[in-house]
Design a protein around this motif. Sequence first.
Motif, PDB file in Angstrom:
ATOM      1  N   LEU A  53       0.832  -1.202   0.000  1.00 50.33           N
ATOM      2  CA  LEU A  53       0.000   0.000   0.000  1.00 50.33           C
ATOM      3  C   LEU A  53       0.864   1.249   0.000  1.00 50.33           C
ATOM      4  O   LEU A  53       1.934   1.271   0.611  1.00 50.33           O
ATOM      5  N   GLN A  54       0.358   2.268  -0.685  1.00 45.79           N
ATOM      6  CA  GLN A  54       1.055   3.537  -0.738  1.00 45.79           C
ATOM      7  C   GLN A  54       0.056   4.667  -0.501  1.00 45.79           C
ATOM      8  O   GLN A  54      -1.125   4.539  -0.837  1.00 45.79           O
ATOM      9  N   PRO A  55       0.535   5.781   0.066  1.00 50.36           N
ATOM     10  CA  PRO A  55      -0.345   6.939   0.207  1.00 50.36           C
ATOM     11  C   PRO A  55      -0.929   7.310  -1.158  1.00 50.36           C
ATOM     12  O   PRO A  55      -0.235   7.269  -2.167  1.00 50.36           O
ATOM     13  N   GLY A  56      -2.211   7.596  -1.157  1.00 50.27           N
ATOM     14  CA  GLY A  56      -2.893   7.940  -2.397  1.00 50.27           C
ATOM     15  C   GLY A  56      -3.755   6.823  -2.937  1.00 50.27           C
ATOM     16  O   GLY A  56      -4.686   7.079  -3.698  1.00 50.27           O
ATOM     17  N   HIS A  57      -3.460   5.570  -2.573  1.00 46.12           N
ATOM     18  CA  HIS A  57      -4.343   4.483  -2.982  1.00 46.12           C
ATOM     19  C   HIS A  57      -5.719   4.735  -2.379  1.00 46.12           C
ATOM     20  O   HIS A  57      -5.835   5.270  -1.276  1.00 46.12           O
ATOM     21  N   VAL A  58      -6.754   4.346  -3.113  1.00 47.08           N
ATOM     22  CA  VAL A  58      -8.128   4.555  -2.664  1.00 47.08           C
ATOM     23  C   VAL A  58      -8.765   3.208  -2.347  1.00 47.08           C
ATOM     24  O   VAL A  58      -8.715   2.279  -3.159  1.00 47.08           O
ATOM     25  N   VAL A  59      -9.354   3.113  -1.170  1.00 47.11           N
ATOM     26  CA  VAL A  59      -9.974   1.878  -0.691  1.00 47.11           C
ATOM     27  C   VAL A  59     -11.247   1.596  -1.496  1.00 47.11           C
ATOM     28  O   VAL A  59     -12.129   2.446  -1.597  1.00 47.11           O
ATOM     29  N   ALA A  60     -11.328   0.393  -2.080  1.00 45.07           N
ATOM     30  CA  ALA A  60     -12.486   0.017  -2.897  1.00 45.07           C
ATOM     31  C   ALA A  60     -13.555  -0.694  -2.079  1.00 45.07           C
ATOM     32  O   ALA A  60     -14.728  -0.663  -2.436  1.00 45.07           O
ATOM     33  N   SER A  61     -13.159  -1.372  -1.008  1.00 47.53           N
ATOM     34  CA  SER A  61     -14.093  -2.039  -0.101  1.00 47.53           C
ATOM     35  C   SER A  61     -13.706  -1.654   1.317  1.00 47.53           C
ATOM     36  O   SER A  61     -12.517  -1.654   1.657  1.00 47.53           O
ATOM     37  N   ALA A  62     -14.700  -1.340   2.126  1.00 43.16           N
ATOM     38  CA  ALA A  62     -14.428  -0.925   3.505  1.00 43.16           C
ATOM     39  C   ALA A  62     -13.511  -1.929   4.197  1.00 43.16           C
ATOM     40  O   ALA A  62     -13.661  -3.139   4.043  1.00 43.16           O
ATOM     41  N   VAL A  63     -12.536  -1.409   4.932  1.00 46.12           N
ATOM     42  CA  VAL A  63     -11.604  -2.255   5.684  1.00 46.12           C
ATOM     43  C   VAL A  63     -12.143  -2.369   7.103  1.00 46.12           C
ATOM     44  O   VAL A  63     -12.399  -1.351   7.753  1.00 46.12           O
ATOM     45  N   GLN A  64     -12.306  -3.618   7.566  1.00 46.53           N
ATOM     46  CA  GLN A  64     -12.856  -3.859   8.897  1.00 46.53           C
ATOM     47  C   GLN A  64     -11.874  -4.663   9.735  1.00 46.53           C
ATOM     48  O   GLN A  64     -11.083  -5.441   9.199  1.00 46.53           O
ATOM     49  N   ASN A  65     -11.968  -4.472  11.048  1.00 43.79           N
ATOM     50  CA  ASN A  65     -11.161  -5.307  11.934  1.00 43.79           C
ATOM     51  C   ASN A  65     -11.910  -6.610  12.200  1.00 43.79           C
ATOM     52  O   ASN A  65     -13.012  -6.821  11.688  1.00 43.79           O
ATOM     53  N   ALA A  66     -11.319  -7.469  13.017  1.00 43.24           N
ATOM     54  CA  ALA A  66     -11.914  -8.779  13.285  1.00 43.24           C
ATOM     55  C   ALA A  66     -13.297  -8.682  13.935  1.00 43.24           C
ATOM     56  O   ALA A  66     -14.126  -9.580  13.791  1.00 43.24           O
ATOM     57  N   GLN A  67     -13.562  -7.592  14.651  1.00 42.50           N
ATOM     58  CA  GLN A  67     -14.859  -7.402  15.310  1.00 42.50           C
ATOM     59  C   GLN A  67     -15.890  -6.749  14.392  1.00 42.50           C
ATOM     60  O   GLN A  67     -17.031  -6.555  14.778  1.00 42.50           O
TER      61      GLN A  67
END
Length: 97
Positions: free
Chosen positions: A9-23
């Motif tokens: 990952l690099q600054p500027g990349h755009v998240v396509a699917s929400a990132v969630q933790n284990a909870q």
Amino acid sequence: MELVNISQLQPGHVVASAVQNAQGAVLCPHGFKLTEEAIARLKQAGVESVVIMGGLAKGPDMKERLQALEARFSHVDDVHLLEIKKVLEQYFQEIAS
């Protein structure tokens, strides 16, 4: 979209699917533009990979994009089309920063 290892990952990349933790708590929402700090927090949270928009493949650099845009509009004199060109130039400059 591309699933990318956290180490790539690099600054500027755009998240396509929400990132969630284990909870299930959302760490980064869909559309979030990653920063160095956000990437560090994801690593600390144990995230191993993230789906980003566009993937890692590099497209033309900004200078090439602007040159191509200029060439496409070189013979245009319609005020409305020139406004579209102006908006595209602004967009390219925004995504470059």
